[in-house]
Design an enzyme around this catalytic site. Structure first.
Site, PDB file in Angstrom:
ATOM      1  NE  ARG A  13      -0.929   2.605   2.970  1.00  0.00           N
ATOM      2  CZ  ARG A  13      -0.808   3.824   2.905  1.00  0.00           C
ATOM      3  NH1 ARG A  13      -0.741   4.853   2.409  1.00  0.00           N
ATOM      4  NH2 ARG A  13      -0.581   3.327   4.354  1.00  0.00           N
ATOM      5  CG  HIS A 207       3.708   4.681   9.402  1.00  0.00           C
ATOM      6  ND1 HIS A 207       3.290   3.756   8.878  1.00  0.00           N
ATOM      7  CD2 HIS A 207       4.183   5.621   8.460  1.00  0.00           C
ATOM      8  CE1 HIS A 207       3.314   4.531   7.128  1.00  0.00           C
ATOM      9  NE2 HIS A 207       3.810   5.007   7.273  1.00  0.00           N
ATOM     10  CB  CYS A 240       3.042  10.137   1.257  1.00  0.00           C
ATOM     11  SG  CYS A 240       1.066  10.486   1.446  1.00  0.00           S
ATOM     12  CG  ASN A 249       6.797   2.886   4.670  1.00  0.00           C
ATOM     13  OD1 ASN A 249       6.243   2.604   3.474  1.00  0.00           O
ATOM     14  ND2 ASN A 249       5.885   3.170   4.868  1.00  0.00           N
TER      15      ASN A 249
HETATM   16  N1  COA Z   1     -12.563   5.102  -2.947  1.00  0.00           N
HETATM   17  C1  COA Z   1     -12.670   5.125  -4.388  1.00  0.00           C
HETATM   18  N2  COA Z   1     -13.724   6.511  -5.037  1.00  0.00           N
HETATM   19  C2  COA Z   1     -13.874   7.343  -4.091  1.00  0.00           C
HETATM   20  C3  COA Z   1     -13.844   7.180  -2.727  1.00  0.00           C
HETATM   21  C4  COA Z   1     -13.549   6.045  -1.824  1.00  0.00           C
HETATM   22  N3  COA Z   1     -12.683   6.111  -0.823  1.00  0.00           N
HETATM   23  N4  COA Z   1     -14.460   8.596  -2.541  1.00  0.00           N
HETATM   24  C5  COA Z   1     -14.275   9.275  -3.067  1.00  0.00           C
HETATM   25  N5  COA Z   1     -14.970   8.562  -4.102  1.00  0.00           N
HETATM   26  C6  COA Z   1     -15.167   8.770  -5.251  1.00  0.00           C
HETATM   27  C7  COA Z   1     -16.449   9.236  -5.794  1.00  0.00           C
HETATM   28  O1  COA Z   1     -17.621   8.287  -5.398  1.00  0.00           O
HETATM   29  C8  COA Z   1     -16.789  10.354  -6.721  1.00  0.00           C
HETATM   30  O2  COA Z   1     -16.639   9.998  -8.111  1.00  0.00           O
HETATM   31  P1  COA Z   1     -17.046  10.310  -9.179  1.00  0.00           P
HETATM   32  O3  COA Z   1     -16.528  11.433  -9.819  1.00  0.00           O
HETATM   33  O4  COA Z   1     -17.428   8.976 -10.034  1.00  0.00           O
HETATM   34  O5  COA Z   1     -18.937  10.674  -8.555  1.00  0.00           O
HETATM   35  C9  COA Z   1     -15.280  10.745  -6.423  1.00  0.00           C
HETATM   36  O6  COA Z   1     -14.141   9.846  -5.821  1.00  0.00           O
HETATM   37  C10 COA Z   1     -15.409  11.814  -6.019  1.00  0.00           C
HETATM   38  O7  COA Z   1     -15.750  12.300  -4.401  1.00  0.00           O
HETATM   39  P2  COA Z   1     -15.610  13.365  -3.695  1.00  0.00           P
HETATM   40  O8  COA Z   1     -15.760  12.948  -2.593  1.00  0.00           O
HETATM   41  O9  COA Z   1     -15.853  14.685  -4.125  1.00  0.00           O
HETATM   42  O10 COA Z   1     -14.169  13.078  -3.076  1.00  0.00           O
HETATM   43  P3  COA Z   1     -12.804  14.207  -3.282  1.00  0.00           P
HETATM   44  O11 COA Z   1     -12.813  14.380  -4.181  1.00  0.00           O
HETATM   45  O12 COA Z   1     -13.071  15.088  -2.135  1.00  0.00           O
HETATM   46  O13 COA Z   1     -11.346  13.367  -2.434  1.00  0.00           O
HETATM   47  C11 COA Z   1     -11.473  11.414  -1.640  1.00  0.00           C
HETATM   48  C12 COA Z   1     -11.102  12.881  -1.651  1.00  0.00           C
HETATM   49  C13 COA Z   1     -10.610  11.393   0.472  1.00  0.00           C
HETATM   50  C14 COA Z   1     -12.095   9.807  -2.230  1.00  0.00           C
HETATM   51  C15 COA Z   1      -9.383  11.591  -2.461  1.00  0.00           C
HETATM   52  O14 COA Z   1      -8.682  12.486  -1.880  1.00  0.00           O
HETATM   53  C16 COA Z   1      -8.874  10.963  -1.993  1.00  0.00           C
HETATM   54  O15 COA Z   1      -8.804   9.303  -2.033  1.00  0.00           O
HETATM   55  N6  COA Z   1      -7.874  10.489  -1.702  1.00  0.00           N
HETATM   56  C17 COA Z   1      -6.413   9.650  -0.996  1.00  0.00           C
HETATM   57  C18 COA Z   1      -5.219   9.811  -0.268  1.00  0.00           C
HETATM   58  C19 COA Z   1      -4.806   8.878  -0.323  1.00  0.00           C
HETATM   59  O16 COA Z   1      -5.092   7.777  -0.422  1.00  0.00           O
HETATM   60  N7  COA Z   1      -3.522   9.602   0.460  1.00  0.00           N
HETATM   61  C20 COA Z   1      -1.938   8.521   0.490  1.00  0.00           C
HETATM   62  C21 COA Z   1      -2.546   7.336   2.251  1.00  0.00           C
HETATM   63  S1  COA Z   1      -2.527   8.809   3.067  1.00  0.00           S
HETATM   64 ZN    ZN Z   2       3.975   6.363   5.072  1.00  0.00          ZN
END
Ligand code: COA
Ligand code: ZN
Length: 308
Positions: A13, A207, A240, A249
């Site tokens: 991951r 971590h 990240c 890591n």
């Molecule tokens: N898994 C899959 N899809 C997701 C989701 C999830 N957990 N959360 C939201 N979505 C989808 C929504 O369904 C929407 O889809 P659409 O455009 O087809 O309608 C789209 O993403 C936007 O949704 P929204 O709630 O507005 O999310 P956002 O654009 O504000 O993004 C996160 C927020 C959290 C989903 C996004 O920033 C993210 O996935 N971040 C992960 C960061 C990460 O992994 N960092 C490293 C580890 S710490």
């Molecule tokens: Zn990390």
């Protein structure tokens, strides 16, 4: 009996989410099999995040059924979830534990989750509440606990306050995360000593990223406080995407070497980890491996017998 330490393998991951190449689902499963073959029992193989944000994790639901089955081994799988939607996907995929992310500053939460610090805190509280109702265990990562990649150093009281809030919300565990490898062993003690007094060492993970070479020293500081749960990533793979400057890591093999050489039992065989590291290096097309592997290879090149 030896004191036991848990090494939670997050390479699939945290490691793969930041690679320029997207590793195929079957290649990820092969790495997981090699890790389990080497004695790894705690793994975070996936995150249920937006595929637009992190395309490398888009196959989380497809990878899950390909992961090694427990079959009496005592495997513990965790999935990282950024929001309630991710939590629901992880729960439906059968993960018994979810990892939540709460960064220490507004900027970092905004970049990572598109939420302010207050919104991210409330979102974590909502996920914890839902998980408790579903019988899913929660581990909340206090990300950027030592420094924020955007705003710089954070005062020790900030990760402490967020930790308290997450325990109050019902989080089973909290992970103190040095996401960009900017901390030092003294800070580790300053942050964690009071928390451990209040909540007990067994509820904490640490971590670490080895960006500036202090991961082993920080692991030792945590160990000295009684912490026995650590994240690590095979070969030091990692980073990240929303934390500029975050390198890998702490390498699983280096952490295992530290712990085992200090008399703790991790259940992980360093020599057997080499296969997993080789598979990850091939899949990501980059050289990988902790310091201990370089040493082993140098000894082998000189025809020496190695006992670890
Ligand atoms: N898994 C899959 N899809 C997701 C989701 C999830 N957990 N959360 C939201 N979505 C989808 C929504 O369904 C929407 O889809 P659409 O455009 O087809 O309608 C789209 O993403 C936007 O949704 P929204 O709630 O507005 O999310 P956002 O654009 O504000 O993004 C996160 C927020 C959290 C989903 C996004 O920033 C993210 O996935 N971040 C992960 C960061 C990460 O992994 N960092 C490293 C580890 S710490
Ligand atoms: Zn990390």
């Amino acid at each position: 009996m030896k004191d036991r330490a848990i090494v939670n393998e997050v390479g699939l991951r945290d490691g793969l989410q930041n690679q320029p190449v997207t590793v195929g689902t079957e290649a990820k499963a092969a790495i997981a099999r090699a890790l389990v073959g080497a004695g790894v029992r705690y793994l975070e193989p996936v995150s249920f995040v937006s595929p637009k944000a992190i395309p490398q994790m888009a196959d989380a639901a497809a990878l899950t059924p390909l992961l090694p089955r427990d079959e009496g081994l005592g495997l513990h799988y965790t999935a990282l979830v950024p929001n309630l939607k991710g939590y629901q996907l992880a729960r439906d995929a059968g993960y018994p534990t979810v990892a939540l992310v709460l960064s220490t500053t507004d900027t970092f939460n905004q970049r990572n989750l598109n939420m302010s610090l207050e919104q991210a805190t409330a979102s974590c509280e909502a996920i914890i509440q839902a998980a408790r109702a579903d019988g899913v265990a929660t581990r909340t990562y206090i990300s950027g606990a030592f420094a924020c990649p955007y705003d710089g150093p954070v005062p020790v009281t900030l990760p402490q306050r967020l930790t308290e809030r997450m325990f109050e919300a019902g989080s089973d565990e909290v992970a103190i995360a040095d996401t960009i490898g900017a901390g030092n062993p003294r800070q580790m003690k300053d942050i964690m000593a009071p928390l451990i007094r209040d909540f007990g060492a067994e509820r904490f993970y640490v971590h670490l990223h080895d960006t500036r070479g202090l991961a082993a020293a920080m692991a030792w500081a945590a160990l000295d406080l009684g912490v026995r749960r650590f994240d690590a990533s095979l070969g030091g793979l990692g980073g990240c995407p929303f934390a500029p400057g975050a390198t890998g890591n702490v390498a699983t093999e280096d952490l295992v070497y530290l712990l085992e050489s200090c008399g703790l039992d991790t259940g992980i065989e360093i020599q057997a980890l080499r296969e997993a590291v080789a598979l990850a290096a091939e899949a990501t097309d980059r050289p990988l491996g902790g310091r201990i592997l370089t040493w082993i290879e140098s000894q082998e090149a000189r025809g020496k017998q190695i006992t670890l």
